[in-house]
Design an enzyme around this catalytic site. Structure first.
Site, mmCIF file in Angstrom:
data_model
loop_
_atom_site.group_PDB
_atom_site.id
_atom_site.type_symbol
_atom_site.label_atom_id
_atom_site.label_comp_id
_atom_site.label_asym_id
_atom_site.label_seq_id
_atom_site.Cartn_x
_atom_site.Cartn_y
_atom_site.Cartn_z
ATOM 1 N N CYS A 188 70.251 -2.109 41.884
ATOM 2 C CA CYS A 188 69.115 -2.580 42.691
ATOM 3 C C CYS A 188 68.296 -3.646 41.979
ATOM 4 C CB CYS A 188 68.232 -1.406 43.099
ATOM 5 S SG CYS A 188 69.148 -0.096 43.906
ATOM 6 N N HIS A 219 61.213 -3.698 44.544
ATOM 7 C CA HIS A 219 62.413 -3.139 45.170
ATOM 8 C C HIS A 219 61.966 -2.043 46.138
ATOM 9 C CE1 HIS A 219 66.115 -1.221 45.947
ATOM 10 N NE2 HIS A 219 65.932 -0.206 45.119
ATOM 11 N N ASN A 227 66.332 1.498 51.783
ATOM 12 C CA ASN A 227 66.667 0.898 50.487
ATOM 13 C C ASN A 227 67.970 0.115 50.636
ATOM 14 O OD1 ASN A 227 67.627 0.420 47.894
ATOM 15 N ND2 ASN A 227 67.016 2.407 47.095
HETATM 16 O O1 UT7 Z 1 67.217 2.224 44.361
HETATM 17 C C1 UT7 Z 1 66.827 3.201 43.450
HETATM 18 C C2 UT7 Z 1 67.418 4.508 43.814
HETATM 19 N N1 UT7 Z 1 66.693 5.567 44.355
HETATM 20 C C3 UT7 Z 1 65.372 5.884 44.313
HETATM 21 O O2 UT7 Z 1 64.493 5.173 43.960
HETATM 22 C C4 UT7 Z 1 65.045 7.274 44.773
HETATM 23 C C5 UT7 Z 1 63.994 7.962 43.911
HETATM 24 N N2 UT7 Z 1 63.743 9.309 44.357
HETATM 25 C C6 UT7 Z 1 63.141 9.595 45.547
HETATM 26 O O3 UT7 Z 1 62.794 8.685 46.282
HETATM 27 C C7 UT7 Z 1 62.868 11.040 45.886
HETATM 28 O O4 UT7 Z 1 63.163 11.844 44.760
HETATM 29 C C8 UT7 Z 1 63.676 11.536 47.120
HETATM 30 C C9 UT7 Z 1 63.148 10.881 48.397
HETATM 31 C C10 UT7 Z 1 65.144 11.244 46.969
HETATM 32 C C11 UT7 Z 1 63.517 13.046 47.266
HETATM 33 O O5 UT7 Z 1 62.142 13.382 47.394
HETATM 34 P P1 UT7 Z 1 61.506 14.580 46.543
HETATM 35 O O6 UT7 Z 1 60.107 14.691 46.928
HETATM 36 O O7 UT7 Z 1 61.832 14.298 45.094
HETATM 37 O O8 UT7 Z 1 62.296 15.821 47.102
HETATM 38 P P2 UT7 Z 1 63.248 16.837 46.329
HETATM 39 O O9 UT7 Z 1 64.535 16.190 45.955
HETATM 40 O O10 UT7 Z 1 62.457 17.508 45.237
HETATM 41 O O11 UT7 Z 1 63.533 17.896 47.448
HETATM 42 C C12 UT7 Z 1 62.496 18.719 47.998
HETATM 43 C C13 UT7 Z 1 63.084 19.549 49.106
HETATM 44 C C14 UT7 Z 1 64.345 20.301 48.679
HETATM 45 O O12 UT7 Z 1 64.341 21.547 49.318
HETATM 46 P P3 UT7 Z 1 63.897 22.871 48.517
HETATM 47 O O13 UT7 Z 1 64.828 22.971 47.353
HETATM 48 O O14 UT7 Z 1 62.468 22.636 48.112
HETATM 49 O O15 UT7 Z 1 64.057 23.949 49.526
HETATM 50 C C15 UT7 Z 1 65.462 19.459 49.260
HETATM 51 O O16 UT7 Z 1 66.628 20.190 49.518
HETATM 52 O O17 UT7 Z 1 63.458 18.719 50.198
HETATM 53 C C16 UT7 Z 1 64.833 18.989 50.542
HETATM 54 N N3 UT7 Z 1 65.415 17.770 51.080
HETATM 55 C C17 UT7 Z 1 65.331 17.433 52.375
HETATM 56 N N4 UT7 Z 1 64.784 18.063 53.445
HETATM 57 C C18 UT7 Z 1 64.875 17.434 54.634
HETATM 58 C C19 UT7 Z 1 66.072 16.801 50.408
HETATM 59 N N5 UT7 Z 1 66.436 15.830 51.251
HETATM 60 C C20 UT7 Z 1 65.996 16.196 52.480
HETATM 61 C C21 UT7 Z 1 66.058 15.606 53.755
HETATM 62 N N6 UT7 Z 1 65.478 16.252 54.790
HETATM 63 N N7 UT7 Z 1 66.656 14.412 53.965
#
Ligand code: UT7
Length: 324
Positions: free
Chosen positions: A114, A251, A281
């Site tokens: 990215c 980005h 993204n």
């Molecule tokens: O280009 C560079 C690459 N990427 C990035 O910059 C991404 C950087 N990271 C992020 O943007 C965030 O970490 C995410 C958006 C990917 C995830 O957000 P988060 O607040 O860190 O959520 P999490 O991974 O801690 O997940 C929280 C909960 C989990 O459930 P439990 O374990 O609390 O029950 C996940 O399973 O949200 C759940 N979850 C979802 N729920 C509904 C994960 N993805 C989804 C989804 N819909 N799409």
């Protein structure tokens, strides 16, 4: 004439609009989760266009906006992690599509995930300043939809397909500072595998997963560090104050990352340009796509200093300060 200027920015978004509600029919997710956790409302996903097709559309847009003779382009760099082929390069195919095959053009692809467009700007800047290139076409183009595990709700809701294209030429004003960095030790937090080791002479390894995988939490932490580190380095090396920067174009990965950075750096949120709610993204395309749209929206005037900042796989990060 001792620097290099972006004279036009073009964009192309893939044709099919995919909303958060559309995704909730494929994986267990919902609009509320995606909007509140990322700021993304929809993304454009390719129907039948390739990475080269998107690069071509964005490039034509940039060439038309600039009014230059395309035959004066002698360097083409395409930043991508979703090329149509390992070879030929996207850049060589783009050269052909633009009708520049008979010209002396240096053309190659660049992979810094990215941060790819930032790296490509930096390379083009050095070519131009050396005097060996008159005009450079620098493109970020991605069809990430082909790299995504559409069963993985943690990644499939984040990404989209598109391209951004910049034209650069030698000038009195333009790029005032550039900074790139990389760190390989945490690379497994964001992975897109290539071909597995598989020859009669290699030990057979288990086939790795073929789609993109990400440790979202770790990348989130890295992203806030990377944006702050880049801004600090650019301001220090250019001796420019943040108050003199009119717009920061990051980005476009997650609106919450930008809110966090805004708090951390005390740079007002309004200074960050975001269009990720429409595109998600788009990896190396995102900064070019955002710059093109900010220019179309009249947000960048002559003399404005704009800071572009990227971060991503590698892990890589970096940015430029550019006076328009
Ligand atoms: O280009 C560079 C690459 N990427 C990035 O910059 C991404 C950087 N990271 C992020 O943007 C965030 O970490 C995410 C958006 C990917 C995830 O957000 P988060 O607040 O860190 O959520 P999490 O991974 O801690 O997940 C929280 C909960 C989990 O459930 P439990 O374990 O609390 O029950 C996940 O399973 O949200 C759940 N979850 C979802 N729920 C509904 C994960 N993805 C989804 C989804 N819909 N799409």
């Amino acid at each position: 004439m001792d620097t290099c200027k972006i004279i036009a920015a073009g964009k192309a978004a893939a044709q099919r609009t995919v909303t958060n509600d559309d995704l909730s029919k494929i994986v267990e997710t919902n609009d509320e989760w995606i909007s509140s956790r990322t700021g993304i409302s929809r993304r454009q996903i390719t129907f039948d266009e390739s990475t080269t097709d998107l690069a071509y559309r964005a490039s034509v847009d940039a060439i038309n906006k600039s009014g230059i003779d395309k035959n004066t382009i002698d360097l083409i760099i395409v930043a991508t992690i979703s090329p149509d082929f390992f070879m030929p390069s996207t850049a060589s195919m783009l050269q052909y599509r633009l009708g520049l095959n008979e010209n002396n053009v240096t053309a190659f692809d660049l992979n810094a995930a990215c941060t790819g467009l930032i790296y490509a700007i930096q390379v083009a800047d050095k070519f131009i300043k050396s005097g060996s290139v008159r005009r450079a076409l620098v493109v970020g183009s991605e069809t990430l939809s082909r790299t995504i595990d559409w069963n993985d709700r943690g990644t499939c809701v984040l990404f989209g397909d598109g391209a951004g294209a910049l034209l650069l030429e030698r000038s009195d004003s333009g790029i005032m500072a550039d900074y790139t960095n990389s760190r390989g030790d945490a690379e497994m937090n964001l992975v897109l595998p290539a071909l597995p080791l598989d020859s009669p002479f290699s030990s057979k390894l288990d086939s790795p997963p073929s789609k993109m995988t990400m440790n979202g939490g770790e990348i989130f932490k890295f992203a806030t560090f990377a944006i702050k580190d880049t801004i600090d380095n650019l301001l220090r090396s250019s001796r420019i104050e943040i108050e003199d920067i009119s717009l920061v174009i990051p980005h476009q990965a997650n609106g919450r990352i930008i809110s966090k950075v805004s708090k951390l750096t005390k740079i007002p949120l309004e200074k960050f340009y975001l269009n990720l709610s429409k595109y998600g993204n788009t990896s190396s395309a995102s900064i070019g796509l955002a710059l093109a749209e900010a220019m179309e929206d009249g947000l960048i005037k002559k003399g404005d200093k704009v800071l572009l900042v990227g971060f991503g796989g590698g892990l890589t990060w970096g940015g430029v300060i550019h006076e328009f």
